[in-house]
Design an enzyme around this catalytic site. Structure first.
Site, PDB file in Angstrom:
ATOM      1  N   ARG A   1      -0.989  19.304 -25.014  1.00 25.94           N
ATOM      2  CA  ARG A   1      -0.084  20.170 -24.260  1.00 25.94           C
ATOM      3  C   ARG A   1      -0.615  20.444 -22.853  1.00 25.94           C
ATOM      4  NH1 ARG A   1      -1.070  24.575 -26.937  1.00 25.94           N
ATOM      5  NH2 ARG A   1       0.201  25.876 -25.561  1.00 25.94           N
ATOM      6  N   LYS A   2      -1.636  19.730 -22.429  1.00 24.21           N
ATOM      7  CA  LYS A   2      -2.177  19.914 -21.078  1.00 24.21           C
ATOM      8  C   LYS A   2      -1.327  19.114 -20.090  1.00 24.21           C
ATOM      9  CE  LYS A   2      -6.832  20.774 -22.833  1.00 24.21           C
ATOM     10  NZ  LYS A   2      -8.228  20.304 -22.920  1.00 24.21           N
ATOM     11  N   THR A   3      -0.125  19.623 -19.891  1.00 20.98           N
ATOM     12  CA  THR A   3       0.861  18.941 -19.053  1.00 20.98           C
ATOM     13  C   THR A   3       1.227  19.834 -17.872  1.00 20.98           C
ATOM     14  OG1 THR A   3       2.612  19.831 -20.471  1.00 20.98           O
ATOM     15  CG2 THR A   3       1.829  17.603 -20.957  1.00 20.98           C
TER      16      THR A   3
END
Length: 284
Positions: A135-137
């Site tokens: 989820r490191k977007t």
């Protein structure tokens, strides 16, 4: 990305990106182009890579003017070469100029992610291990970035917090222990949900197995500890390795036999692929 998905999820985000770039008018374009005139411009790749995001590139121009037409000479997932002409965009010159940067921002970013993902996924070929994103977007760009990972040969981890159970260190701290966190998750969540938990040492591995975790994430553990952890788990749960995984260090994980390797670098550290719109000219 199919048409329904794009219209339901991507269109509003593209509109926001366009509104960010054009709050009232495109002064530069309106200064030199006072009325509609048809033109075309070439989409040129300036370095080797994997192309991703062509439907989004196209949609930017379509949302500005539905009459815009693009002839593509490649498709998402194709390997492209420096100097390759990938498409020709036809339409109102004012639209071509105003949509250029937003369309290229999407295409460059998505193609960079696909290219970087491919470079790591290729190192896992011949193994059973799947490469996952995280989820490191970029905020409001997750749908595009996770799509690009898939184009590059990777797989998507959970899309968001509503999509799956992943108990991390702070969840464990809030619950009081690995066992309590897993027990509480099993009581709360529907039975169809798998329970994944992040562990940092071998004692936590043993506790997670005994508590019945479905997936155990080995986070920032040494190679020797991960090998021992996999021996302890012994097929009683799926396994995932995580923690600062990059193209440069993934090789140490390829022989472990884990089910998954997750890497935030796929989306937060991939450089863009250099792509340009060139040779704009009017047509009759």
């Amino acid at each position: 990305m199919n048409k329904i998905t794009m219209q339901m999820n991507a269109d509003s985000l593209i509109h926001q990106a366009l509104a960010e770039d054009i709050t009232s008018e495109d002064i530069s374009t309106n200064a030199v182009m006072r009325e509609a005139k048809q033109g075309e411009v070439e989409l040129i790749c300036k370095e080797d890579g994997i192309i991703a995001g062509l439907p989004i590139f196209q949609r930017v121009f379509e949302l500005l003017d539905a009459e815009t037409r693009i002839d593509f000479f490649c498709q998402d997932g194709d390997a492209v070469k420096s100097g390759q002409k990938m498409a020709v965009v036809h339409g109102d010159i004012r639209v071509l100029l105003s949509g250029e940067r937003t369309a290229l921002n999407y295409l460059q970013r998505m193609s960079g992610i696909a290219t970087y993902t491919k470079s790591i996924a290729s190192l896992l070929e011949g193994t059973r291990t799947k490469l996952l994103d995280t989820r490191k977007t970029t905020p409001n760009n997750r749908i595009f970035e996770k799509y690009a990972v898939k184009v590059g040969g990777g797989y998507n981890h959970r899309y968001n917090l509503s999509d799956g159970v992943l108990l991390k260190d702070n969840h464990i701290g809030a619950a009081g222990s690995v066992t309590k966190a897993i027990t509480m998750a099993k009581e709360y969540c529907p039975f169809v949900r798998k329970i994944e938990i992040e562990v940092e040492n071998l004692d936590m591995v043993r506790e997670a197995v005994d508590a019945g975790a479905d997936i155990i994430m080995l986070d920032n553990m040494s190679t020797d500890d991960m090998k021992e952890a996999i021996h302890i788990i012994d097929g009683r749960a799926e396994t995932e390795c995580s923690g600062n995984v990059t193209r440069e260090n993934v090789a140490r994980l390829t022989d472990l036999g884990v089910d998954y390797i997750s890497s935030g670098a796929l989306t937060h550290s991939a450089p863009i692929l250099d792509i340009s719109l060139k040779n704009l000219h009017a047509v009759e």
